[in-house]
Scaffold this motif. Sequence first.
Motif, short mmCIF file in Angstrom:
data_model
loop_
_atom_site.label_atom_id
_atom_site.label_comp_id
_atom_site.label_asym_id
_atom_site.label_seq_id
_atom_site.Cartn_x
_atom_site.Cartn_y
_atom_site.Cartn_z
N ASN A 1 39.23 49.64 42.48
CA ASN A 1 39.84 48.33 42.72
C ASN A 1 38.73 47.41 43.18
O ASN A 1 38.03 47.71 44.15
CB ASN A 1 40.95 48.41 43.78
CG ASN A 1 41.69 47.09 43.95
OD1 ASN A 1 41.09 46.07 44.27
ND2 ASN A 1 43.00 47.11 43.73
N ASN B 1 41.90 46.49 38.68
CA ASN B 1 41.86 47.94 38.64
C ASN B 1 40.97 48.42 37.51
O ASN B 1 40.76 47.71 36.51
CB ASN B 1 43.28 48.51 38.46
CG ASN B 1 44.01 48.69 39.77
OD1 ASN B 1 43.92 49.75 40.40
ND2 ASN B 1 44.71 47.65 40.21
N TYR C 1 38.93 56.22 40.09
CA TYR C 1 39.66 54.96 40.00
C TYR C 1 39.04 53.90 40.90
O TYR C 1 38.37 54.19 41.89
CB TYR C 1 41.13 55.18 40.32
CG TYR C 1 41.81 56.04 39.28
CD1 TYR C 1 42.13 55.52 38.03
CD2 TYR C 1 42.08 57.38 39.51
CE1 TYR C 1 42.72 56.30 37.05
CE2 TYR C 1 42.68 58.18 38.54
CZ TYR C 1 43.00 57.63 37.32
OH TYR C 1 43.57 58.41 36.34
#
Length: 874
Positions: free
Chosen positions: A95, A78, A93
């Motif tokens: 991943n 992450n 964000y």
Amino acid sequence: MLKQKLKLTAIVLLTALCCAVSLAGILPVISESILYGDISMLGDGKNISYANTFSELYSNGYNSVAWREGMVSGNGINGVVVAGSPYNDTHIYQNIYFIMPSADPRYTPEEVGSELHDARQAVINLDDTWDVGGRNRTFDYAFHPSHRLRISQTKRLYRNYIRWTNYETAELGVRYTDIKGTWERVSFTSREDNVTITKLTQSDRGNKLNLTISIDDNSTMPNFGRGDEAKMLYKKVVDENCNYIAEVAHYPSYDESELKNGGYVGFTQIITVGGTKERVTLKPSRDSQCLSDNYAVKISDAEEVYLITISDRTFDMGEYDDFRATASHPLLDSLYAHTDAVVKKYSENGCFSYQKSLIPHTLKHGNAFKAVDFEIGGDGSSTLSNEKLLKKQRASKNIEGDFIERAYNQGRYNQLCCGGSMAPRLYGMWTGEWNPGWRSIYTMDANVNLQVSGMNTGNVYEAGVGYIKFILRQIPDWEDNAKKVYGMVDAIQAPVNTDGDRAMMVEYDKWYPFEYWNAGASWLLTPIYEFWQCYGNTTIEYQGELLDLERDVLLPLLTKQANFWEQLCTPEYYTDVNGKACYQKGKTALNEGERYVIIPSYSPENNPLGYTSTITANATMDISAAREGLNMTIVMENVVKASGYEDRIAKWSELLSLLPEYKFDETGALCEWAMSEYQENNEHRHISHLYPAWPAYETQTDDELREACNIAIDNRNRLNKGKDDTASHGWVHKVLVGARLKNADSTAFALHTLVSSKIYFTSLMTDHNIDRRLGVYCTDTGIGMVGMIDEMLLYSNTGVIEALPAIPTEWTQGSIQGLRARTNAQVDIWWTETQIKVTVTSDKEQNINISLYGQNQVEASFMAGESKTFTFTR
């Protein structure tokens, strides 16, 4: 008095201007002391990167390409990109596993094997018209971001603005002052708990937080809707109690895709201290893909706000057609349980403690980052902002030590943030756009290789472990590639590209015949071999098993790549005693003086002058990779000593003796192809033919080859100037090769070209091109800086340590401590204009030849754990 009022008015107007416009460029010089914060706000400033400008990303999509100016944090899975706007901030964000499925096939085509004979015949007959059966290239899946969270507040006049990255804690901070006081927010992605934690606090004057937390439409990010994500469906979700805000997405459904029923969730838990939370509905989403209302969370009069964020994907989001009506999403529930457990873990008396959550993470991340300490004596400008350091470097004819020190630390930081489970993508592990350049895949004929060049010597152990897992994950596809392309058994062939999930051979056509790139497995196994050299034997946890690095990883994989070279070489294609390439159908053995021809062959991404095809024979890269790969196999056979190892060593040694010899042109340069039929083409960005210098070590014991490589670099620089020379990977590669050749002038020229260009953003993240002409984010330079500096300051191989092999003349004093040498030892170096001290700490009992470049070696014997210091004079 009037002058003072006019001056004050001017300052206020400038301050207002700074609030009103995007601060992508350098702000007005006047009144800096009022407008800008400085590094004194952050303690002594060591291991801190900071900027006084930012780029605001607007909710209507305006200026969204400027996400590249954002500062980053990550834990290898992450991560986050923070823009740093005072009143309208965005957190994008990440991943590292997120990829967008497409309709392209996920298997190596069956017909590729039947084309091998045609390819070989075209090459041996110098037929550059063969078109790989008219194939149209298909592609791997594209990397994509998670949700873009927006933190909106009322705008005011502000001053003393600063944003920063703390390399030791992976914290990203923003601080500024307005009429209500000084405000601060900090974020980090936890290596301990796999979440990103953000803390917002009331001002130092006690003014409370009033803000709205929302998720931007995906279309506000660049390139959304241009690819398969146009068929994606998603929802914005806020629970009734405003405990969280989330984006839940279902991927487009393709029958042959492993992600047919897949999707992802970007989840943010919201905790407030004091005040109230209210679910509100903003203007309807503009995205046809968004199936929900545009929910947001309005926070009023809070003393503190904490955001706990995690993103993850699933292969089982349910049927695509059922997603619209589905109210329950197990992955969302699972992520909520995860973040809630983190909150409870670090809470006392019902209050979450940011500081407590930071401590275990910092023990892991901070200790890993501080494993190496690098300092170059400069003029004190290390306390300058990134903007001023960049301006200074771009105006300098030298490689400024203070800038390089910060850039090196940024590189190690980026490497660590990307490390642990995978390798860095083309974009590292961060993107603020959909359909990123080259899909932000893993390109393994240069980009990945350059980015991991310093992970071992730079003592980023976590990155090395992640890289090993990255390779192990691909091996089943590598085995299938070798079988289908060449008909091989128990062999491996790496593709040029992988998306992280699959590594099948699909990205090839006439112009990019990657199916005949042979050097891949050997090159990609070299960093694992060097990990072993640096750290010794160890165990690697992979998919629930503990693997012995020597017996379970290195020897089996090196044997498979050796099998590849053995089965690729056939006596039917050979060079005669005069060096002429020949074909004799049915020939079963070489005669005396004959050598194998490596055919077909591919030297990324170049073709001989006057020859339009890149499908060739005897690429120098292939010859060197085969030699190095076989030598690594022989070493590991001698280490493990499994039954029959002596016979296998004899077999590999014989194959080594029959590989093609290198060719040199009329200037004395090493040729890109060892074929008298080809002419050199130096108008190209790649320098794959310098493989014997780096990543291989052949030039260390062959002075003629070393000089030929030096001439080859000079020719490429001279003949390619202004033509195909803006790709950063070409310059990073030249620095690594120049350093391995111990050519300080060549190394300095290439490094200065990079750092004095426009390649660095104010965040100290980097572009793909030195002139930013493609507008592609890329961490080749940003992370590759670690390998470049390591190679310039330390050469090492088994039993050999050589200090300062390619140091620029202007770096008259400095130190680097904590480097790993490729002989299972740690090295610390201090230098001045007249004296160099080298401390070596060996992890095992061994003899090491230690020297300063250009001086006689000192042979030293070490016991395990023993340290010795050696002093050299210039």
